[in-house]
Design an enzyme around this catalytic site. Sequence first.
Site, PDB file in Angstrom:
ATOM      1  N   MET A   1    -117.082   8.393   2.542  1.00 24.55           N
ATOM      2  CA  MET A   1    -118.635   8.446   3.090  1.00 24.55           C
ATOM      3  C   MET A   1    -118.430   6.517   2.935  1.00 24.55           C
ATOM      4  O   MET A   1    -117.558   6.251   2.731  1.00 24.55           O
ATOM      5  CB  MET A   1    -119.622   8.913   2.750  1.00 24.55           C
ATOM      6  CG  MET A   1    -120.196   8.322   0.918  1.00 24.55           C
ATOM      7  SD  MET A   1    -121.706   9.635   0.418  1.00 24.55           S
ATOM      8  CE  MET A   1    -122.919   9.023   1.993  1.00 24.55           C
TER       9      MET A   1
ATOM     10  N   ALA B   1    -120.392   4.116   1.550  1.00 25.55           N
ATOM     11  CA  ALA B   1    -122.174   3.183   0.831  1.00 25.55           C
ATOM     12  C   ALA B   1    -121.839   2.283  -0.511  1.00 25.55           C
ATOM     13  O   ALA B   1    -120.196   2.270  -0.469  1.00 25.55           O
ATOM     14  CB  ALA B   1    -121.767   5.055   0.089  1.00 25.55           C
TER      15      ALA B   1
ATOM     16  N   PHE C   1    -118.299   1.913  -4.677  1.00 23.53           N
ATOM     17  CA  PHE C   1    -118.534   2.066  -3.798  1.00 23.53           C
ATOM     18  C   PHE C   1    -117.352   2.617  -2.795  1.00 23.53           C
ATOM     19  O   PHE C   1    -116.612   3.293  -3.323  1.00 23.53           O
ATOM     20  CB  PHE C   1    -117.350   0.562  -2.911  1.00 23.53           C
ATOM     21  CG  PHE C   1    -118.043  -1.165  -3.219  1.00 23.53           C
ATOM     22  CD1 PHE C   1    -119.384  -1.104  -3.410  1.00 23.53           C
ATOM     23  CD2 PHE C   1    -118.081  -1.908  -2.871  1.00 23.53           C
ATOM     24  CE1 PHE C   1    -119.834  -2.164  -3.740  1.00 23.53           C
ATOM     25  CE2 PHE C   1    -118.468  -3.024  -2.902  1.00 23.53           C
ATOM     26  CZ  PHE C   1    -119.487  -3.261  -3.605  1.00 23.53           C
ATOM     27  N   GLU C   2    -117.694   3.493  -2.195  1.00 20.63           N
ATOM     28  CA  GLU C   2    -117.766   3.616  -0.695  1.00 20.63           C
ATOM     29  C   GLU C   2    -116.418   4.458   0.252  1.00 20.63           C
ATOM     30  O   GLU C   2    -117.564   3.262   0.911  1.00 20.63           O
ATOM     31  CB  GLU C   2    -117.979   6.078  -0.504  1.00 20.63           C
ATOM     32  CG  GLU C   2    -118.943   6.996  -1.644  1.00 20.63           C
ATOM     33  CD  GLU C   2    -117.296   7.110  -2.080  1.00 20.63           C
ATOM     34  OE1 GLU C   2    -116.725   7.613  -1.747  1.00 20.63           O
ATOM     35  OE2 GLU C   2    -117.924   7.915  -3.211  1.00 20.63           O
ATOM     36  N   ILE C   3    -115.534   3.845   0.616  1.00 20.40           N
ATOM     37  CA  ILE C   3    -115.156   2.928   1.370  1.00 20.40           C
ATOM     38  C   ILE C   3    -114.773   3.029   2.991  1.00 20.40           C
ATOM     39  O   ILE C   3    -114.539   2.663   4.007  1.00 20.40           O
ATOM     40  CB  ILE C   3    -114.123   2.220   1.247  1.00 20.40           C
ATOM     41  CG1 ILE C   3    -112.861   2.644   1.357  1.00 20.40           C
ATOM     42  CG2 ILE C   3    -114.254   0.716   0.243  1.00 20.40           C
ATOM     43  CD1 ILE C   3    -111.030   1.980   1.112  1.00 20.40           C
TER      44      ILE C   3
END
Length: 429
Positions: free
Chosen positions: A224, A226, A295-297
């Site tokens: 995702m 986020a 971190f979701e990149i």
Amino acid sequence: MAASPPLLRLLLTLALAVAAAGKISPPRTPISRDIYHSSDSLLREIKDLVARHSDKLSMDTIRTSNKGYSARLLVVTFNPVKESADNGSKVHILLSFGQHGRELITTEVALRLLYILTEKRKIAGVDLTSFEKVLDNLVIKVVPMENLNGRKLVEEGDLCDRRNGRGVDLNRNWSVDWGKKEKDYDPYEENPGVAPFSEPETQIMRELSRSFKPHIWVNVHSGMEALFMPYDHKNTTPNGATAHLMRSVLENLNHRHFQDSCLVGSGGGSVGYFAHGTTTDYMHDIAKVPMPFTFEIYGDEKASTDDCFKMFNPVDKITFDRVINKWCMAFLILFEEGLRNLRDAQIVSPSSLDNWVPIGGDTVERNVVEKNSRERRKLEGLDLGMQELRTYFRLFMLSTFLLMFMFCTRIPKNRSRESGISDESQFQE
């Protein structure tokens, strides 16, 4: 006319075949090998990069084993001003990529970020040379592929595997709230291991955090988009000044770079499920890192849950480049925001942050700013003094006028009195 038993069996077989055909999963997207590096080629390219820039980069290969299972981690250190006497006041940043084997895009971001720190000082045409003053105040350790053994399994065809080489989820193998299982616990996805830190990869990362003592930690994942802060194991964020510091950095990054499009908050409160025994929660509660983040990149929400490569990684070159450029720039802005907030909170020495340049902003020289501030305060004091002088002058003029008025009004009265006395004297004579 009734159908014969063989015919019935044939019809039943055809019906089952048709029903099964409707349930056939769509084909899984294979690894885009024309876009992505293999694990060997990526690590080899990093080693070559370190060799070319030994003045800024150094590399350590750390190995350990546990009960017959061994792991190897490559750790790259970026330290552009190694001879600085002020090294103790530099900001320490620890970045981990590829903790889950199926998230190939994260390791590609690690490689590109190392290039940007050394050779390619541009992102999508944006010149980053003015950012060097910020980098001079940082020591960055990059773990480009934390889960090399798990990555090998993915490259061999198990595209949905996120675990390490013996089936443990490395992001469930840390000690904070370890081993707790939610109702939707999936032993394939979230196996926490037989004990906290049972896995060699986790042991290496724990020792690295202890020795390096980072001010900023980022665990980089995909699935995702986020920007997460603790906690992962409950629906809340930490209390106090550090929580405010973390949220301020993430909200500024989200606003400046992502136009407020990313989820920001605790992992447990934002992602929709609780995760126990995670790295980021350990970094906050035990390692006492001031700014621990996850971190979701990237994530493809339209991809089938069985199509893991497409779900967790861009599959075309345009999207691949866009994601890498966007998140490399995000890291640079994070370095800048973190640097400023750590300075303001007096977690690092302000002296190490003089004369630094914000991305997309004007050059800021703190000694000049402070000098101008002092001069401005002096001018403000002088202006206040002049105002007081003017007030006193007005009061003086007003009192002088009143005295003159009173003096002038008394003169006719005196003359009138003197005239009356003179007339009376004449009458008496």
